[in-house]
Scaffold this motif. Structure first.
Motif, PDB file in Angstrom:
ATOM      1  N   HIS A 103       0.792  -1.233   0.000  1.00  0.00           N
ATOM      2  CA  HIS A 103       0.000   0.000   0.000  1.00  0.00           C
ATOM      3  C   HIS A 103       0.827   1.286   0.000  1.00  0.00           C
ATOM      4  CE1 HIS A 103      -4.506   0.952   0.936  1.00  0.00           C
ATOM      5  NE2 HIS A 103      -4.063   1.578  -0.130  1.00  0.00           N
ATOM      6  N   ASP A 126     -10.310  -0.562   3.566  1.00  0.00           N
ATOM      7  CA  ASP A 126      -9.123  -1.192   4.175  1.00  0.00           C
ATOM      8  C   ASP A 126      -9.467  -1.583   5.617  1.00  0.00           C
ATOM      9  OD1 ASP A 126      -6.421  -1.629   5.097  1.00  0.00           O
ATOM     10  OD2 ASP A 126      -5.679  -0.038   3.796  1.00  0.00           O
ATOM     11  N   HIS A 128      -7.184  -1.106   7.734  1.00  0.00           N
ATOM     12  CA  HIS A 128      -6.254  -0.180   8.393  1.00  0.00           C
ATOM     13  C   HIS A 128      -6.441   1.250   7.889  1.00  0.00           C
ATOM     14  CE1 HIS A 128      -4.256  -4.186   8.000  1.00  0.00           C
ATOM     15  NE2 HIS A 128      -4.031  -3.998   9.287  1.00  0.00           N
ATOM     16  N   ASP A 130      -3.834   3.392   7.653  1.00  0.00           N
ATOM     17  CA  ASP A 130      -2.592   3.786   6.962  1.00  0.00           C
ATOM     18  C   ASP A 130      -2.310   5.278   7.131  1.00  0.00           C
ATOM     19  OD1 ASP A 130      -2.340   1.105   6.302  1.00  0.00           O
ATOM     20  OD2 ASP A 130      -3.190   1.345   4.303  1.00  0.00           O
ATOM     21  N   ASN A 132      -0.347   6.408   9.822  1.00  0.00           N
ATOM     22  CA  ASN A 132       0.784   6.584  10.737  1.00  0.00           C
ATOM     23  C   ASN A 132       1.837   7.515  10.162  1.00  0.00           C
ATOM     24  OD1 ASN A 132       0.406   5.056  13.204  1.00  0.00           O
ATOM     25  ND2 ASN A 132       0.296   3.238  11.877  1.00  0.00           N
ATOM     26  N   SER A 137       4.022   5.070  14.205  1.00  0.00           N
ATOM     27  CA  SER A 137       4.023   3.716  13.640  1.00  0.00           C
ATOM     28  C   SER A 137       4.632   2.695  14.593  1.00  0.00           C
ATOM     29  CB  SER A 137       4.816   3.700  12.333  1.00  0.00           C
ATOM     30  OG  SER A 137       5.012   2.357  11.928  1.00  0.00           O
ATOM     31  N   SER A 139       5.483  -0.224  13.643  1.00  0.00           N
ATOM     32  CA  SER A 139       6.284  -1.159  12.852  1.00  0.00           C
ATOM     33  C   SER A 139       7.398  -0.504  12.041  1.00  0.00           C
ATOM     34  CB  SER A 139       5.360  -1.879  11.858  1.00  0.00           C
ATOM     35  OG  SER A 139       4.799  -0.947  10.949  1.00  0.00           O
ATOM     36  N   ASN A 141       6.855   0.283   9.082  1.00  0.00           N
ATOM     37  CA  ASN A 141       6.520  -0.106   7.702  1.00  0.00           C
ATOM     38  C   ASN A 141       5.759   1.024   7.017  1.00  0.00           C
ATOM     39  OD1 ASN A 141       7.636  -2.690   8.035  1.00  0.00           O
ATOM     40  ND2 ASN A 141       5.723  -3.431   8.956  1.00  0.00           N
ATOM     41  N   HIS A 143       3.975   1.081   4.432  1.00  0.00           N
ATOM     42  CA  HIS A 143       2.610   0.791   3.934  1.00  0.00           C
ATOM     43  C   HIS A 143       1.539   1.129   4.982  1.00  0.00           C
ATOM     44  CE1 HIS A 143       1.614  -3.626   5.387  1.00  0.00           C
ATOM     45  NE2 HIS A 143       2.244  -2.953   6.322  1.00  0.00           N
ATOM     46  N   GLU A 185      -3.276   6.879  15.089  1.00  0.00           N
ATOM     47  CA  GLU A 185      -4.224   7.018  13.968  1.00  0.00           C
ATOM     48  C   GLU A 185      -5.605   7.424  14.488  1.00  0.00           C
ATOM     49  OE1 GLU A 185      -2.989   3.991  10.516  1.00  0.00           O
ATOM     50  OE2 GLU A 185      -3.547   2.918  12.342  1.00  0.00           O
ATOM     51  N   ASP A 230      -7.600  -1.979  -0.375  1.00  0.00           N
ATOM     52  CA  ASP A 230      -6.624  -2.914   0.187  1.00  0.00           C
ATOM     53  C   ASP A 230      -7.391  -4.220   0.391  1.00  0.00           C
ATOM     54  OD1 ASP A 230      -5.075  -4.403   2.067  1.00  0.00           O
ATOM     55  OD2 ASP A 230      -4.233  -2.573   2.932  1.00  0.00           O
ATOM     56  N   ASP A 232      -7.093  -6.518   2.280  1.00  0.00           N
ATOM     57  CA  ASP A 232      -7.317  -6.921   3.677  1.00  0.00           C
ATOM     58  C   ASP A 232      -8.551  -6.257   4.294  1.00  0.00           C
ATOM     59  OD1 ASP A 232      -6.519  -4.441   4.908  1.00  0.00           O
ATOM     60  OD2 ASP A 232      -4.445  -5.103   5.052  1.00  0.00           O
ATOM     61  N   GLU A 275      -2.041  -4.964  -2.059  1.00  0.00           N
ATOM     62  CA  GLU A 275      -1.703  -5.915  -0.981  1.00  0.00           C
ATOM     63  C   GLU A 275      -2.074  -7.363  -1.307  1.00  0.00           C
ATOM     64  OE1 GLU A 275       0.167  -5.388   1.761  1.00  0.00           O
ATOM     65  OE2 GLU A 275       0.227  -3.193   1.892  1.00  0.00           O
TER      66      GLU A 275
HETATM   67  N1  LIG Z   1      -1.499  -1.328   4.056  1.00  0.00           N
HETATM   68  C1  LIG Z   1      -1.473  -2.104   5.112  1.00  0.00           C
HETATM   69  N2  LIG Z   1      -1.780  -3.359   5.017  1.00  0.00           N
HETATM   70  N3  LIG Z   1      -1.121  -1.525   6.276  1.00  0.00           N
HETATM   71  C2  LIG Z   1      -0.992  -2.233   7.506  1.00  0.00           C
HETATM   72  C3  LIG Z   1      -0.511  -1.341   8.594  1.00  0.00           C
HETATM   73  C4  LIG Z   1      -0.405  -2.033   9.933  1.00  0.00           C
HETATM   74  C5  LIG Z   1      -0.011  -1.127  11.089  1.00  0.00           C
HETATM   75  N4  LIG Z   1      -1.036  -0.148  11.360  1.00  0.00           N
HETATM   76  C6  LIG Z   1       1.314  -0.452  10.811  1.00  0.00           C
HETATM   77  O1  LIG Z   1       1.351   0.737  10.637  1.00  0.00           O
HETATM   78  O2  LIG Z   1       2.327  -1.105  10.745  1.00  0.00           O
END
Ligand SMILES: NC(=[NH2+])NCCC[C@H](N)C(=O)O
Ligand SMILES: [Mn+2]
Ligand SMILES: [Mn+2]
Length: 303
Positions: A103, A126, A128, A130, A132, A137, A139, A141, A143, A185, A230, A232, A275
């Motif tokens: 993502h 989604d 989530h 997204d 962050n 965050s 993680s 990550n 995405h 978030e 997404d 998910d 994703e």
């Molecule tokens: N695009 C996605 N699947 N995002 C998942 C994010 C999971 C979590 N909120 C994070 O920031 O790490």
């Protein structure tokens, strides 16, 4: 609906740690995307995949660093390339259909698309938010950050990627399917009054009412709507082939109804479908669901 669809494969994996999501665009193609769109009467072209110039391997991928923005340079370079392709696609009058890929690709797609709109709306379908940034965050990550970045939060160079400034106003965003929001978030959503439909809201009101409210909210204040799906958002029973599955999600039939309503609204001007990770999937089931979602968005009716 724009009758000319331009498919762009965004074969990126650097926004998250699970290898294989860069194979998502081909998995969706092999599940029959172009044929499905042709049968609905569209003209379809395919740019092929944009692929990071950085090699992916198990040891260089997602190594923790001090900025809490994993694979920063890789994501930055990829986003710039994607933004240019998407920008050209809109300029030439085509509907950009961007296949992911993780993502984080929405940083690039929104940077390219938003150049063409004063008040772009975004529907973020989604589990989530997204939303962050590097501080909130859990993680690192990226995405988990693209919508926040597009709304102007976080790393300055990512926020100003491709063209300076905020790409999407938070009041033009609608979140649908939320069930795994981080604390930062939640705070951001409340402070900015973002119209949010959690799974609880969807269970209480029904997806039909939720989609109506979403469209009413965006009516008048937006001059185009980008849909970011997404996979998910759907329940992992429907779409197991994804890196961050969350139980308690939407069904395929609810998602098809949501997409049919968006088709009827004639307001959607671009789409990400992201994703899909075939290495985590069962016989390409998740990519097949992705195709069904696209079909409904582009006007396939059950009757
Ligand atoms: N695009 C996605 N699947 N995002 C998942 C994010 C999971 C979590 N909120 C994070 O920031 O790490
Ligand atoms: Mn998600
Ligand atoms: Mn997401």
């Amino acid at each position: 609906m724009n009758q000319n669809i331009h498919i762009i494969g965004a074969a990126t994996t650097f926004g998250q740690p699970r290898l294989g999501v860069d194979l998502g665009p081909d998995a969706i193609r092999y599940a029959g995307l172009d044929k499905a769109l042709y049968s609905l009467g569209y003209t379809v072209t395919d740019a092929g995949d944009i692929r990071s110039k950085y090699r992916v391997n198990a040891s260089n991928h997602s190594v923790k660093n001090e900025t809490n923005l994993l694979n920063y340079k890789e994501v930055m370079d990829f986003s710039l390339e994607l933004a240019a392709e998407v920008d050209n696609t809109v300029s030439s009058g085509h509907f950009p259909l961007i296949l992911g890929g993780d993502h984080s690709l929405s940083i690039g797609s929104l940077a390219g698309i938003s150049k063409h709109y004063e008040d772009l709306g975004v529907i973020w379908y989604d589990a989530h938010g997204d939303l962050n940034d590097s501080r909130t965050s859990p993680s690192g990550n990226i995405h988990g950050m693209p919508l926040g970045i597009s709304c102007g939060v976080g790393d300055e160079d990512l926020v100003n990627l491709y063209n300076r400034g905020i790409k999407v106003k938070p009041q033009n965003v609608v979140l649908i399917g939320m069930r795994d929001l981080d604390e930062g978030e939640k705070l951001y959503i409340k402070e900015n009054d973002i119209l949010t439909f959690t799974m609880g809201d969807i269970r209480a009101k029904g997806i039909e009412n939720v989609m109506k409210e979403a469209l009413v909210h965006l009516e008048g204040r937006t001059d185009g709507i980008h849909l970011s799906v997404d996979v998910d958002a759907l329940d992992p029973l429907e779409t197991p082939g994804t890196g961050t599955p969350v139980d308690g999600g939407l069904s395929l039939s609810e998602s098809q109804l949501a997409m049919e309503m968006l088709n009827e609204s004639e307001r959607i001007t671009s789409m990400d479908l992201v994703e899909v990770n075939p290495l985590l999937d069962e016989k390409n089931k998740t990519a097949e669901k992705a195709v069904k979602i696209a079909e409904s968005l582009f006007g396939k009716k059950q009757l």
